[in-house]
Design a protein around this motif. Structure first.
Motif, PDB file in Angstrom:
ATOM      1  N   VAL A 162     -45.056 -44.170 -69.552  1.00 40.56           N
ATOM      2  CA  VAL A 162     -46.132 -44.172 -68.562  1.00 40.56           C
ATOM      3  C   VAL A 162     -47.091 -43.017 -68.848  1.00 40.56           C
ATOM      4  O   VAL A 162     -46.690 -41.934 -69.272  1.00 40.56           O
ATOM      5  N   ALA A 163     -48.389 -43.246 -68.645  1.00 41.59           N
ATOM      6  CA  ALA A 163     -49.409 -42.240 -68.932  1.00 41.59           C
ATOM      7  C   ALA A 163     -49.837 -41.559 -67.642  1.00 41.59           C
ATOM      8  O   ALA A 163     -50.678 -42.087 -66.905  1.00 41.59           O
ATOM      9  N   TRP A 164     -49.245 -40.402 -67.372  1.00 38.76           N
ATOM     10  CA  TRP A 164     -49.575 -39.647 -66.165  1.00 38.76           C
ATOM     11  C   TRP A 164     -50.181 -38.289 -66.521  1.00 38.76           C
ATOM     12  O   TRP A 164     -49.988 -37.309 -65.829  1.00 38.76           O
ATOM     13  N   ARG A 165     -50.891 -38.230 -67.592  1.00 34.49           N
ATOM     14  CA  ARG A 165     -51.457 -36.951 -68.012  1.00 34.49           C
ATOM     15  C   ARG A 165     -52.501 -36.453 -67.016  1.00 34.49           C
ATOM     16  O   ARG A 165     -53.404 -37.200 -66.597  1.00 34.49           O
ATOM     17  N   ALA A 166     -52.340 -35.191 -66.597  1.00 35.59           N
ATOM     18  CA  ALA A 166     -53.301 -34.486 -65.736  1.00 35.59           C
ATOM     19  C   ALA A 166     -53.468 -35.134 -64.357  1.00 35.59           C
ATOM     20  O   ALA A 166     -54.474 -34.898 -63.684  1.00 35.59           O
ATOM     21  N   VAL A 167     -52.501 -35.930 -63.912  1.00 37.48           N
ATOM     22  CA  VAL A 167     -52.580 -36.506 -62.576  1.00 37.48           C
ATOM     23  C   VAL A 167     -51.767 -35.654 -61.604  1.00 37.48           C
ATOM     24  O   VAL A 167     -50.916 -34.859 -61.997  1.00 37.48           O
ATOM     25  N   THR A 168     -52.026 -35.822 -60.318  1.00 38.82           N
ATOM     26  CA  THR A 168     -51.240 -35.163 -59.275  1.00 38.82           C
ATOM     27  C   THR A 168     -50.387 -36.210 -58.582  1.00 38.82           C
ATOM     28  O   THR A 168     -50.905 -37.204 -58.072  1.00 38.82           O
ATOM     29  N   LEU A 169     -49.076 -36.001 -58.609  1.00 37.13           N
ATOM     30  CA  LEU A 169     -48.125 -36.922 -57.987  1.00 37.13           C
ATOM     31  C   LEU A 169     -47.563 -36.255 -56.746  1.00 37.13           C
ATOM     32  O   LEU A 169     -47.098 -35.116 -56.805  1.00 37.13           O
ATOM     33  N   ARG A 170     -47.563 -36.951 -55.620  1.00 37.30           N
ATOM     34  CA  ARG A 170     -47.140 -36.369 -54.350  1.00 37.30           C
ATOM     35  C   ARG A 170     -46.002 -37.165 -53.716  1.00 37.30           C
ATOM     36  O   ARG A 170     -46.105 -38.365 -53.530  1.00 37.30           O
ATOM     37  N   GLY A 171     -44.937 -36.447 -53.367  1.00 37.72           N
ATOM     38  CA  GLY A 171     -43.875 -37.032 -52.565  1.00 37.72           C
ATOM     39  C   GLY A 171     -43.122 -38.168 -53.219  1.00 37.72           C
ATOM     40  O   GLY A 171     -42.582 -39.025 -52.519  1.00 37.72           O
TER      41      GLY A 171
END
Length: 244
Positions: free
Chosen positions: A159-168
């Motif tokens: 999965v490509a989650w580069r430079a994202v903000t993941l919450r909770g």
């Protein structure tokens, strides 16, 4: 209200033609492909249907409010702007579906397959996504959100989650092998027993994440990530070092 009783196709069609919602109905066995295809912003409330066949159907603007459609076949369907709230799509097939601008709120999406799906400005909020398959998503950039959702045991390979903000997010026991989390920020996320083999974590801020019980492999799997002093002490203890 129909109190969960089956409706005749003509009844459903008449309500949708009039722009009225279909409520409290058992739609199992009806040809929902024919009834919903091309309808303008159809609304279904507290309806149910077991394994409905909706593959390849244009469902733009559809609202499912507290509906239960377990095992729905939505492969290749157009779900642009759909709204799904408080219901269940457990085990649904969304392979290659277009979920542009779709919103899922407090919905049970356990074991859904999103392989090859297009997620553009798609939002999942407080959803149960245990065992979901999000591998091979389409799109040039991450423009979807997964706030507050449970992704335990999910397949998140590559999965490509580069430079994202993941919450909770609860990512307990999820498969993140090969994922790109470089420069990502994880806030109030749980990473207990996550498979991080070959995961790229350079610059990933894990200070707001629960890393669970760390092992002696932590220095390798967390290489490049930003951790708190307390988390660094846990890594040292996992290596048998005494922190004083």
């Amino acid at each position: 209200m129909d109190e969960g009783r089956p409706l005749r196709p003509d009844d459903v069609a008449a309500r949708l033609d009039a722009g009225d919602p279909v409520e409290d109905a058992d739609l199992t066995g009806l040809d929902l492909r024919a009834l919903l295809a091309g309808r303008r912003d159809p609304v279904l409330r507290r309806c149910s249907a077991t394994e409905p066949d909706l593959h390849g159907v244009d469902l733009t603007g559809l609202t499912l409010d507290a509906c239960r459609f377990p095992g729905a076949d939505l492969r290749g369907a157009t779900l642009d702007g759909v709204r799904v709230r408080r219901g269940s799509l457990v085990g649904a097939e969304l392979v290659d579906a277009d979920l542009t601008d779709a919103v899922f709120e407090a919905t049970d999406l356990s074991r859904i397959r999103l392989t090859g799906a297009l997620l553009t400005e798609t939002r999942f909020t407080d959803c149960r996504m245990i065992g979901a398959d999000l591998s091979g998503l389409r799109g040039l950039a991450v423009t979807y959100r997964l706030d507050g959702s449970n992704l335990g045991l999910a397949n998140l390979q590559d999965v490509a989650w580069r430079a994202v903000t993941l919450r909770g997010l609860d990512l307990s026991e999820a498969d993140l092998r090969g994922a790109d989390l470089r420069d990502a920020t994880l806030l109030d996320c749980t990473l207990r027993d996550v498979d991080l083999a070959h995961t790229r974590l350079a610059g990933a801020d894990l200070r707001g994440a629960d890393l669970g019980e760390l092992t002696e492999d932590a220095p390798r799997t967390l290489r490049g990530a930003i951790v708190s002093e307390a988390q660094a002490a846990d890594v040292c203890r996992a290596l048998g070092l005494v922190v004083s």
